[in-house]
Scaffold this motif. Sequence first.
Motif, PDB file in Angstrom:
ATOM      1  N   THR A  29      28.564  27.305  46.502  1.00 22.88           N
ATOM      2  CA  THR A  29      27.505  26.034  46.973  1.00 22.88           C
ATOM      3  C   THR A  29      26.251  26.040  46.248  1.00 22.88           C
ATOM      4  O   THR A  29      25.711  24.767  46.185  1.00 22.88           O
ATOM      5  CB  THR A  29      26.995  26.559  48.374  1.00 22.88           C
ATOM      6  N   PHE A  30      25.824  27.013  45.592  1.00 19.50           N
ATOM      7  CA  PHE A  30      24.892  26.781  44.332  1.00 19.50           C
ATOM      8  C   PHE A  30      25.106  25.845  43.369  1.00 19.50           C
ATOM      9  O   PHE A  30      24.364  24.909  43.272  1.00 19.50           O
ATOM     10  CB  PHE A  30      24.548  28.215  43.800  1.00 19.50           C
ATOM     11  N   LEU A  31      26.648  25.979  42.687  1.00 21.18           N
ATOM     12  CA  LEU A  31      26.954  24.995  41.910  1.00 21.18           C
ATOM     13  C   LEU A  31      26.930  23.492  42.557  1.00 21.18           C
ATOM     14  O   LEU A  31      26.694  22.636  42.015  1.00 21.18           O
ATOM     15  CB  LEU A  31      28.474  25.390  41.274  1.00 21.18           C
ATOM     16  N   PHE A  32      27.451  23.496  43.822  1.00 23.63           N
ATOM     17  CA  PHE A  32      27.554  22.093  44.450  1.00 23.63           C
ATOM     18  C   PHE A  32      26.273  21.425  44.278  1.00 23.63           C
ATOM     19  O   PHE A  32      26.062  20.195  43.829  1.00 23.63           O
ATOM     20  CB  PHE A  32      28.284  22.202  45.685  1.00 23.63           C
ATOM     21  N   TYR A  33      25.277  22.092  45.005  1.00 21.92           N
ATOM     22  CA  TYR A  33      24.019  21.496  44.829  1.00 21.92           C
ATOM     23  C   TYR A  33      23.334  21.264  43.609  1.00 21.92           C
ATOM     24  O   TYR A  33      22.486  20.284  43.756  1.00 21.92           O
ATOM     25  CB  TYR A  33      23.233  21.895  46.368  1.00 21.92           C
ATOM     26  N   THR A  34      23.610  22.107  42.868  1.00 27.01           N
ATOM     27  CA  THR A  34      22.946  21.812  41.340  1.00 27.01           C
ATOM     28  C   THR A  34      23.321  20.517  40.870  1.00 27.01           C
ATOM     29  O   THR A  34      22.661  19.845  40.329  1.00 27.01           O
ATOM     30  CB  THR A  34      23.341  23.097  40.605  1.00 27.01           C
ATOM     31  N   ALA A  35      24.741  20.276  41.245  1.00 28.65           N
ATOM     32  CA  ALA A  35      25.428  19.130  40.511  1.00 28.65           C
ATOM     33  C   ALA A  35      24.698  17.827  41.405  1.00 28.65           C
ATOM     34  O   ALA A  35      24.598  16.853  40.715  1.00 28.65           O
ATOM     35  CB  ALA A  35      26.825  19.160  40.900  1.00 28.65           C
ATOM     36  N   TYR A  36      24.522  17.715  42.643  1.00 28.98           N
ATOM     37  CA  TYR A  36      23.667  16.802  43.544  1.00 28.98           C
ATOM     38  C   TYR A  36      22.517  16.353  42.928  1.00 28.98           C
ATOM     39  O   TYR A  36      22.159  15.336  42.569  1.00 28.98           O
ATOM     40  CB  TYR A  36      23.748  17.265  44.792  1.00 28.98           C
ATOM     41  N   HIS A  37      21.750  17.471  42.681  1.00 31.17           N
ATOM     42  CA  HIS A  37      20.395  17.215  42.240  1.00 31.17           C
ATOM     43  C   HIS A  37      20.365  16.665  40.702  1.00 31.17           C
ATOM     44  O   HIS A  37      19.443  15.993  40.311  1.00 31.17           O
ATOM     45  CB  HIS A  37      19.377  18.507  42.222  1.00 31.17           C
ATOM     46  N   LEU A  38      21.472  17.342  39.862  1.00 31.50           N
ATOM     47  CA  LEU A  38      21.501  17.023  38.377  1.00 31.50           C
ATOM     48  C   LEU A  38      21.722  15.628  38.429  1.00 31.50           C
ATOM     49  O   LEU A  38      21.268  15.058  37.388  1.00 31.50           O
ATOM     50  CB  LEU A  38      22.738  17.765  37.915  1.00 31.50           C
ATOM     51  N   SER A  39      22.240  15.095  39.254  1.00 34.19           N
ATOM     52  CA  SER A  39      22.836  13.470  39.109  1.00 34.19           C
ATOM     53  C   SER A  39      21.774  12.687  39.767  1.00 34.19           C
ATOM     54  O   SER A  39      21.906  11.425  39.457  1.00 34.19           O
ATOM     55  CB  SER A  39      24.170  13.333  40.059  1.00 34.19           C
ATOM     56  N   ARG A  40      20.921  12.991  40.333  1.00 33.18           N
ATOM     57  CA  ARG A  40      19.692  12.245  40.890  1.00 33.18           C
ATOM     58  C   ARG A  40      18.535  12.188  39.763  1.00 33.18           C
ATOM     59  O   ARG A  40      17.703  11.038  39.967  1.00 33.18           O
ATOM     60  CB  ARG A  40      18.977  12.878  41.907  1.00 33.18           C
ATOM     61  N   LYS A  41      18.609  13.037  38.935  1.00 34.67           N
ATOM     62  CA  LYS A  41      17.408  13.130  37.972  1.00 34.67           C
ATOM     63  C   LYS A  41      17.227  12.096  37.022  1.00 34.67           C
ATOM     64  O   LYS A  41      15.977  11.753  36.394  1.00 34.67           O
ATOM     65  CB  LYS A  41      17.374  14.895  37.306  1.00 34.67           C
ATOM     66  N   PRO A  42      18.454  11.656  36.621  1.00 39.88           N
ATOM     67  CA  PRO A  42      18.373  10.760  35.076  1.00 39.88           C
ATOM     68  C   PRO A  42      17.390   9.619  35.403  1.00 39.88           C
ATOM     69  O   PRO A  42      16.909   9.182  34.354  1.00 39.88           O
ATOM     70  CB  PRO A  42      19.918  10.283  35.271  1.00 39.88           C
ATOM     71  N   ILE A  43      17.373   9.029  36.467  1.00 42.78           N
ATOM     72  CA  ILE A  43      16.584   7.931  36.697  1.00 42.78           C
ATOM     73  C   ILE A  43      15.187   7.942  36.295  1.00 42.78           C
ATOM     74  O   ILE A  43      14.530   7.265  35.661  1.00 42.78           O
ATOM     75  CB  ILE A  43      16.519   7.146  38.151  1.00 42.78           C
ATOM     76  N   SER A  44      14.385   9.294  36.683  1.00 43.32           N
ATOM     77  CA  SER A  44      13.081   9.506  36.146  1.00 43.32           C
ATOM     78  C   SER A  44      13.165   9.405  34.858  1.00 43.32           C
ATOM     79  O   SER A  44      11.852   9.478  34.095  1.00 43.32           O
ATOM     80  CB  SER A  44      12.663  10.729  36.955  1.00 43.32           C
TER      81      SER A  44
END
Length: 487
Positions: A29-44
């Motif tokens: 679950t740590f890896l899963f939500y790391t991936a969720y946040h990783l994919s949100r960050k590029p726009i900034s």
Amino acid sequence: MKPSLAPGIRLIRAFSRDGWYRSFTLLLTFLFYTAYHLSRKPISIVKNRLHRNCSTVIQPAGLNVTDNATWCDWAPFDQDNYHSLFGALDNSFLVAYAIGMYISGIFGERLPLRYYLSVGMLMSGMFTCLFGLGFYWNIHSLGYYAFIQVMNGLVQTTGWPSVVACVGNWFGKGKRGFIMGVWNSHTSVGNILGSLIAGVFVSSAWGLSFIVPGVIIASTGILCFFFLVEKPEDVNCTPPQHHNSTNVDSSLMNGDVIHETVAVAEENTKAISFCGALCIPGVMEFSLCLLFAKLVSYTFLYWLPLYISNVAHFEAKEAGDMSTLFDVGGIVGGITAGLVSDYTGGRATTCCAMLLVAAPMLFLYNYIGQRSIGTTIGMLLLCGGLVNGPYALITTAVSADLGTHESLRGNSRALSTVTAIIDGTGSIGAALGPLLAGLISPTGWDNVFYMLISADILACLFLSRLVYKEAQGWCGLAQRSSGFTEF
């Protein structure tokens, strides 16, 4: 002389079968939500590339320039109102996320979490890649990018209620604050990795800043499908104890009552309603507190690289790298908040204290934070810890505590709904923060920070009743119970 066991084997034997499954679930679950946040960050990170100061950029030979002021920008973000356009993109994602979160929790209680998470990550990977493909397809339509953001915001709501429900199913209340504080560092780790990955490609081909994270989260979706175990009972492991059995009156512990209690618990497996979850004591207060706490956190998430670039005059990659220090501080802040709240039993007081200290620190960061590299690093770490600590505690340990509240009488199917309500309300603030920053920043960054400080103070006010309740317990004015049972 009989040879001793190898150290690695001794370590393996030190864990029980239950322990291995718990550790494996925590890691997954740590890896899963790391991936969720990783994919949100590029726009900034990419914002600084979509609109630049073209007077400082070397013009390629043979380029037919029609507008010297904006020749290096990516339309439609080459206009003077680019701050508002970036705010619209952020808001497209965050408003969809906030609305979708309330619905997501209801689905999460009724669908298998493994399927729900897997589909959500695969879809999120697809939409993240589609945003990046706009670079290669030469798309300059704001509507295209806004639509992708809306769809991505909706599918990303599959993540948080599901992973919190899964971890809550495996871990009891005893050291939940510390365990979830460490586990919740996935948010900051994802932001850091997302910044670094996006930074690698932002100066050459910014489309890859989205495509690579999109492929990563889609891959974790496949991993989830093959390996996630939702509940201990699915693999014949012992379920955790969510409440103190010592709270039960010994006069009730006879055979008939025990059998009757077990029967009630077994029957009470119907998924909780939205209104029923709202009525759990403490849900409303923490939800409203998170609204303002998340407003501050997400404003930094989406606007900090641009702020550093504008004020400290860093390039896009350097500003993105520097902004990761805020998330490093957030990791320490989340773990500290969990430890303190476990030790004191005061979740609300821990959040309130950190928010109160965060307000003056934000003021100082704005005024002295860019005077030197050392000051910038120190203030980013400090502000990251104080801002993200309460946010991390509320979205993890607090949500899990309230989702297994004693008033639910053994209903184990409330975690996802309670988590969705709390994080969904917080996501309204997450949508408002970047939007307000986009509207206010043209008047000066000072005003943005005044807005953030005001939000921190309001977050504290919503916890005042719970803080008073905890203080009463510490002073012996009211009967103390574990965690939130008296709220």
